[in-house]
Motif scaffolding. Sequence first.
Motif, PDB file in Angstrom:
ATOM      1  N   ASN A 221       0.818  -1.212   0.000  1.00 11.62           N
ATOM      2  CA  ASN A 221       0.000   0.000   0.000  1.00 11.62           C
ATOM      3  C   ASN A 221       0.853   1.263   0.000  1.00 11.62           C
ATOM      4  OD1 ASN A 221      -2.488  -1.312  -0.020  1.00 11.62           O
ATOM      5  ND2 ASN A 221      -2.379  -1.663   2.183  1.00 11.62           N
ATOM      6  N   TRP A 222       2.047   1.167   0.604  1.00 12.42           N
ATOM      7  CA  TRP A 222       2.937   2.333   0.573  1.00 12.42           C
ATOM      8  C   TRP A 222       3.361   2.619  -0.863  1.00 12.42           C
ATOM      9  CZ3 TRP A 222       6.760   0.649   5.025  1.00 12.42           C
ATOM     10  CH2 TRP A 222       6.032   0.570   6.215  1.00 12.42           C
ATOM     11  N   VAL A 223       3.733   1.540  -1.575  1.00 13.10           N
ATOM     12  CA  VAL A 223       4.156   1.723  -2.964  1.00 13.10           C
ATOM     13  C   VAL A 223       3.010   2.300  -3.782  1.00 13.10           C
ATOM     14  CG1 VAL A 223       4.925   0.534  -5.039  1.00 13.10           C
ATOM     15  CG2 VAL A 223       5.832  -0.143  -2.800  1.00 13.10           C
ATOM     16  N   ALA A 224       1.796   1.739  -3.576  1.00  8.47           N
ATOM     17  CA  ALA A 224       0.633   2.227  -4.327  1.00  8.47           C
ATOM     18  C   ALA A 224       0.364   3.687  -3.987  1.00  8.47           C
ATOM     19  CB  ALA A 224      -0.586   1.369  -3.990  1.00  8.47           C
TER      20      ALA A 224
ATOM     21  N   SER B 162      -8.799   9.018   0.003  1.00 12.99           N
ATOM     22  CA  SER B 162      -8.173   9.683  -1.130  1.00 12.99           C
ATOM     23  C   SER B 162      -7.495   8.609  -1.942  1.00 12.99           C
ATOM     24  CB  SER B 162      -7.148  10.712  -0.653  1.00 12.99           C
ATOM     25  OG  SER B 162      -6.433  11.198  -1.765  1.00 12.99           O
ATOM     26  N   ILE B 163      -7.678   8.652  -3.274  1.00 12.38           N
ATOM     27  CA  ILE B 163      -6.957   7.663  -4.070  1.00 12.38           C
ATOM     28  C   ILE B 163      -5.664   8.261  -4.604  1.00 12.38           C
ATOM     29  CG2 ILE B 163      -8.986   6.290  -4.658  1.00 12.38           C
ATOM     30  CD1 ILE B 163      -8.727   7.543  -7.504  1.00 12.38           C
ATOM     31  N   THR B 164      -5.335   9.502  -4.181  1.00  7.00           N
ATOM     32  CA  THR B 164      -4.026  10.064  -4.538  1.00  7.00           C
ATOM     33  C   THR B 164      -3.331  10.543  -3.271  1.00  7.00           C
ATOM     34  OG1 THR B 164      -5.004  12.240  -4.868  1.00  7.00           O
ATOM     35  CG2 THR B 164      -4.791  10.841  -6.805  1.00  7.00           C
ATOM     36  N   PRO B 165      -3.127   9.667  -2.286  1.00  9.25           N
ATOM     37  CA  PRO B 165      -2.734  10.164  -0.959  1.00  9.25           C
ATOM     38  C   PRO B 165      -1.267  10.562  -0.834  1.00  9.25           C
ATOM     39  CG  PRO B 165      -2.921   7.790  -0.901  1.00  9.25           C
ATOM     40  CD  PRO B 165      -3.303   8.220  -2.288  1.00  9.25           C
ATOM     41  N   GLY B 166      -0.359   9.841  -1.479  1.00  9.24           N
ATOM     42  CA  GLY B 166       1.053  10.004  -1.123  1.00  9.24           C
ATOM     43  C   GLY B 166       1.298   9.202   0.137  1.00  9.24           C
ATOM     44  N   VAL B 167       2.544   8.822   0.361  1.00  8.05           N
ATOM     45  CA  VAL B 167       2.851   7.856   1.417  1.00  8.05           C
ATOM     46  C   VAL B 167       2.503   8.386   2.809  1.00  8.05           C
ATOM     47  CG1 VAL B 167       4.658   6.485   2.476  1.00  8.05           C
ATOM     48  CG2 VAL B 167       4.672   6.848   0.023  1.00  8.05           C
TER      49      VAL B 167
ATOM     50  N   GLY C  29      -1.531  11.774  -9.206  1.00  4.70           N
ATOM     51  CA  GLY C  29      -2.434  12.885  -8.907  1.00  4.70           C
ATOM     52  C   GLY C  29      -1.775  14.241  -9.093  1.00  4.70           C
ATOM     53  N   GLY C  30      -0.473  14.240  -9.366  1.00  5.71           N
ATOM     54  CA  GLY C  30       0.188  15.514  -9.607  1.00  5.71           C
ATOM     55  C   GLY C  30       0.924  16.045  -8.408  1.00  5.71           C
ATOM     56  N   GLY C  31       0.851  15.318  -7.288  1.00  3.12           N
ATOM     57  CA  GLY C  31       1.629  15.740  -6.128  1.00  3.12           C
ATOM     58  C   GLY C  31       2.931  14.986  -6.109  1.00  3.12           C
ATOM     59  N   SER C  32       3.655  15.093  -4.997  1.00  2.00           N
ATOM     60  CA  SER C  32       4.860  14.286  -4.873  1.00  2.00           C
ATOM     61  C   SER C  32       4.433  12.913  -4.378  1.00  2.00           C
ATOM     62  CB  SER C  32       5.829  14.922  -3.882  1.00  2.00           C
ATOM     63  OG  SER C  32       5.389  14.672  -2.570  1.00  2.00           O
ATOM     64  N   GLY C  33       5.344  11.963  -4.429  1.00  2.00           N
ATOM     65  CA  GLY C  33       4.988  10.628  -3.951  1.00  2.00           C
ATOM     66  C   GLY C  33       4.772  10.608  -2.454  1.00  2.00           C
ATOM     67  N   TRP C  34       5.442  11.518  -1.741  1.00  2.00           N
ATOM     68  CA  TRP C  34       5.325  11.504  -0.267  1.00  2.00           C
ATOM     69  C   TRP C  34       4.082  12.228   0.195  1.00  2.00           C
ATOM     70  CZ3 TRP C  34       8.313   7.934   1.312  1.00  2.00           C
ATOM     71  CH2 TRP C  34       9.507   7.661   0.632  1.00  2.00           C
ATOM     72  N   PHE C  35       3.798  13.388  -0.416  1.00  2.00           N
ATOM     73  CA  PHE C  35       2.569  14.099  -0.105  1.00  2.00           C
ATOM     74  C   PHE C  35       1.767  14.235  -1.391  1.00  2.00           C
ATOM     75  CE2 PHE C  35       5.363  15.366   3.302  1.00  2.00           C
ATOM     76  CZ  PHE C  35       4.536  15.283   4.409  1.00  2.00           C
ATOM     77  N   GLY C  36       0.660  13.510  -1.469  1.00  2.00           N
ATOM     78  CA  GLY C  36      -0.091  13.511  -2.705  1.00  2.00           C
ATOM     79  C   GLY C  36      -0.984  14.733  -2.824  1.00  2.00           C
ATOM     80  N   ALA C  37      -1.596  14.885  -4.016  1.00  2.00           N
ATOM     81  CA  ALA C  37      -2.553  15.961  -4.246  1.00  2.00           C
ATOM     82  C   ALA C  37      -3.373  15.566  -5.468  1.00  2.00           C
ATOM     83  CB  ALA C  37      -1.838  17.281  -4.482  1.00  2.00           C
ATOM     84  N   PHE C  38      -4.365  16.376  -5.770  1.00  3.63           N
ATOM     85  CA  PHE C  38      -5.127  16.166  -6.990  1.00  3.63           C
ATOM     86  C   PHE C  38      -5.031  17.486  -7.749  1.00  3.63           C
ATOM     87  CE2 PHE C  38      -9.430  15.666  -9.099  1.00  3.63           C
ATOM     88  CZ  PHE C  38      -8.963  14.755 -10.026  1.00  3.63           C
ATOM     89  N   ALA C  39      -4.089  17.523  -8.699  1.00  7.84           N
ATOM     90  CA  ALA C  39      -3.722  18.791  -9.322  1.00  7.84           C
ATOM     91  C   ALA C  39      -4.257  18.863 -10.749  1.00  7.84           C
ATOM     92  CB  ALA C  39      -2.199  18.934  -9.332  1.00  7.84           C
TER      93      ALA C  39
ATOM     94  N   TYR D 169      -2.828   9.299   8.219  1.00  6.17           N
ATOM     95  CA  TYR D 169      -4.027  10.035   7.851  1.00  6.17           C
ATOM     96  C   TYR D 169      -4.606  10.782   9.052  1.00  6.17           C
ATOM     97  CZ  TYR D 169      -8.761  10.946   6.208  1.00  6.17           C
ATOM     98  OH  TYR D 169      -9.933  11.546   5.868  1.00  6.17           O
ATOM     99  N   ASN D 170      -4.733  10.075  10.198  1.00  6.13           N
ATOM    100  CA  ASN D 170      -5.314  10.708  11.386  1.00  6.13           C
ATOM    101  C   ASN D 170      -4.469  11.871  11.879  1.00  6.13           C
ATOM    102  OD1 ASN D 170      -7.538   8.951  11.571  1.00  6.13           O
ATOM    103  ND2 ASN D 170      -6.198   7.373  12.436  1.00  6.13           N
ATOM    104  N   TYR D 171      -3.161  11.752  11.680  1.00 12.52           N
ATOM    105  CA  TYR D 171      -2.273  12.829  12.115  1.00 12.52           C
ATOM    106  C   TYR D 171      -2.460  14.056  11.223  1.00 12.52           C
ATOM    107  CZ  TYR D 171      -0.045   9.429  15.131  1.00 12.52           C
ATOM    108  OH  TYR D 171       0.183   8.504  16.112  1.00 12.52           O
ATOM    109  N   THR D 172      -2.591  13.823   9.905  1.00  8.29           N
ATOM    110  CA  THR D 172      -2.817  14.973   9.034  1.00  8.29           C
ATOM    111  C   THR D 172      -4.148  15.633   9.391  1.00  8.29           C
ATOM    112  OG1 THR D 172      -3.830  13.566   7.371  1.00  8.29           O
ATOM    113  CG2 THR D 172      -1.499  14.031   7.091  1.00  8.29           C
ATOM    114  N   ARG D 173      -5.095  14.814   9.854  1.00 10.19           N
ATOM    115  CA  ARG D 173      -6.373  15.417  10.245  1.00 10.19           C
ATOM    116  C   ARG D 173      -6.209  16.292  11.482  1.00 10.19           C
ATOM    117  NH1 ARG D 173     -11.234  11.595  10.962  1.00 10.19           N
ATOM    118  NH2 ARG D 173     -12.100  13.586  11.581  1.00 10.19           N
ATOM    119  N   VAL D 174      -5.501  15.800  12.504  1.00  8.60           N
ATOM    120  CA  VAL D 174      -5.337  16.585  13.729  1.00  8.60           C
ATOM    121  C   VAL D 174      -4.674  17.915  13.411  1.00  8.60           C
ATOM    122  CG1 VAL D 174      -4.145  16.710  15.914  1.00  8.60           C
ATOM    123  CG2 VAL D 174      -5.242  14.615  15.241  1.00  8.60           C
ATOM    124  N   PHE D 175      -3.621  17.853  12.592  1.00 11.51           N
ATOM    125  CA  PHE D 175      -2.905  19.087  12.296  1.00 11.51           C
ATOM    126  C   PHE D 175      -3.685  19.962  11.318  1.00 11.51           C
ATOM    127  CE2 PHE D 175       0.734  16.719  13.956  1.00 11.51           C
ATOM    128  CZ  PHE D 175       1.308  17.697  14.750  1.00 11.51           C
TER     129      PHE D 175
END
Lengths: 377, 454
Positions: free
Chosen positions: B59-62, B201-206, B70-80, B212-218
């Motif tokens: 899942n990390w590779v995916a 998100s299907i374009t999450p980045g690793v 999605g147009g983001g980096s592999g570590w932090f995804g986006a939908f660009a 995911y929960n941490y990105t939500r808190v922040f």
Amino acid sequence: MKEARTPGLRRPMLSDRVQEAVAAYLFLAPYLFSLVVFFAYAFVRTLYFSFTQYDLFNPPTWVGLRNYVALLTEPRFLTALQNSITFSVVVTAAQTAFALMLALALNQKLRGITFFRAAYYMPSVASSVVITLIFIWLYQRAGAINYLLTMALVYRRVLLVFLAGTAVLQVAMVLYERRRGQPASPLEPSLLVTAMLLAGAATAALWVAGVVTPVEGVQPVSIPWLNTRRRWPDGPISAPIPLEAIMLLNTWTTAPTFMLLYLAGLQEIPRELYEAASVDGASPWQQFRHITLPQLRHVTFLVVTLGLIGTLQMFDQVAVIGDQAPLESVITLAYYVYSNVFPGGAVPRVGQAAAAAMTLAVLTLVVVLIQRKVVER
Amino acid sequence: MSDAIARRRWARAGAIYLLLLFFSILFMGPLLFAVLSSLKDNPAEWPPRLDPPQLHWRNWVAAYRLGRAGGGSGWFGAFAPGAVVPFEVTYEVPAELAAQGIELPQVVVPRRVPGAGPGAVRTGPFAADYAEVVGPSIASRQEHPDGSVTVTYRFEVRHTGGITVDRLPVDVEVPRGYRFVEATLYPNRMERLGRVQSWNSITPGVIPYIFYNYTRVFGENYSRTTGRNLFLTWIGNSLFVATAKVLTTVTFASMAGYALARLRFPGRNVIFVVMLFSMMVPSQVTFISNYLVLRDGIFGLSRLWGMPTLLNSFTGLILSGLVGASAVFIMKQFFESLPKELEESARIDGASRGTIFRRIVLPLARPALGAVTILTFQGAWNEFFWPLVVLTSPQDKYVLMVGLSTFRRAYGAVGFDWGPLLAGAVVAALPVVILFVVFQRYFVEGISFSGLKG
């Protein structure tokens, strides 16, 4: 020393003693500010407030002992008092025993002891808010604690066979060793490991063979640990279940701190005492009873005193749990005081809160004095 | 015979290690389980699993590949803008349904807000407004001897607008009876008895995939009045207050401890007794007056620097906790254990008390100062009751523990959204845990200083 000093180095104006006193008070000034303003003054003022009616805004009016009398008839205060005392006694007893047990287990000359010490101490490091949030989660109806209980029910036959097997093998091996003239205590660790391994293998074999099976159709355990008004056990000596849940979590977080004190105490007991005792043929239990415990008396005094002081102040857990548990089941004196000074929308009842706070202070001091008397005896 | 003794000794060591291991599980288990569960989509799942999909390397590779797609980096995804995201989902269709013909699933990009907490009130750009789903179509089908069919659907999500969105949620709905087998990325939730596979998100980045929960808190907690990021602000506040308290405590406690240990002056015993007394009295006894003292600006003194009240201010919090009795106690105990000779000879050489303290005593006191620093930081970071009284509004004045305690209500209003709650708790515990692992010695020394030798 003073004679050795050359007269020229003495300051002429002030005597040495006055100088020393001035220096001391300069050194102490910041701490004295804290101690006087935020402790001594505050303590006297709370004492004064406890004889007044006061709402934080209008000037206090003197009412004498009326607040204390009112407390005696207020059910919520009496509940809080009872909860605080029960909590304090139970948790102090449990954590003291547990801390001693952990320290005895850790007091070994083995590799990796510092790792284990660090691992045990971890719950004491984290904040009470963090730990309480995690425990609210573990205590949910579909939480991990109920899950473990469910698993214990499902596998109860397997567990039972394993435990019974271990016990039988242990007894057999101890008897065998004794008949051969070897000394073997009932819980001889080396035999116990063998017994557990053998019993484990036997249980696994029986499981595979289909003789011992997990119980089927077990309903998931769904004990409400927090959201309940029930008490346990039934009878005259009982406590609300949510309070007992907090007791469990508190024992778990504070026992490691006291374990460190016991560990330091254990390391100061002279080894010669044990050597002499084993020459005289004292069993491990006798050594523990007649050497370890008496030598640790002062540590135990400290642990019990600190434990009682700490547990009587329990506040954070109640505040964080909030409406997850009925207030009557978890309220403590500390929380009672807070909730009367800041009652949300209502008018603050500072006088009553101050009277309750003084009760808490007196309770703490009495506990410490009793402890002192016991130790001096 | 000696063989038997050696064997016994090994078995005994084994027994002790078993016992030690058991206690380790007892003490570390709940914490490690909480850390593990803070990664899960649903930490309250039953039965609790120990291997969430967030920990599978596939899942990390995916997540990395999809993040790039999605147009983001592999570590932090986006939908660009311009992104084309290919995606495949595989189902197993039982024989009786396969006989009626294989149906296509419904693929939707929903307008979804995350969770039940503060994130639910955020409005923002939604991927739904810029996404176009192409497909799905059947990419491959494999028929089994028993008549059942394994079918893989393929679809693409294309970005049609001009705005970058941080996540691309997707729901795939299949007819009743179709059983999910696998997908390019493992779904975060199965809804409606397995008929709907749902992705945050299907374009999450690793990183956003695992944490995911941490990105939500922040990412979710913003002040309604100032728009500031609350969780970051709270961490900053806690750091500031704890650092300030460490500085004042180390300075003033060593001074006071030295005076109590070494200098003779009238009132010494009284001060010492009051100090011991202050260590016993619960803070709930003194907080009423202390609250009023801060409200009135320490007898009006704070007006001198333009603050009519010290409530809701870090100045008030720090001034009221300049130095704790236990720190003074530790320093006093330590100074009493030092030999006097050095100071006496310096005194004979004519050094003043201030010089002796700074040049001779303090350098020797490093172990005790270390212990006081660590214990003070830990105490200040974890403190809850007094900051709860002093800092009440606005929310961006909270320290981390007070803020974290509000999460129980924020994320627990309707059911419990345990993911961000646990993630917040883990982040809040992290600094002191790291401090403890690095400076373990000082913790242990501090506790035995304050305890045993007293």
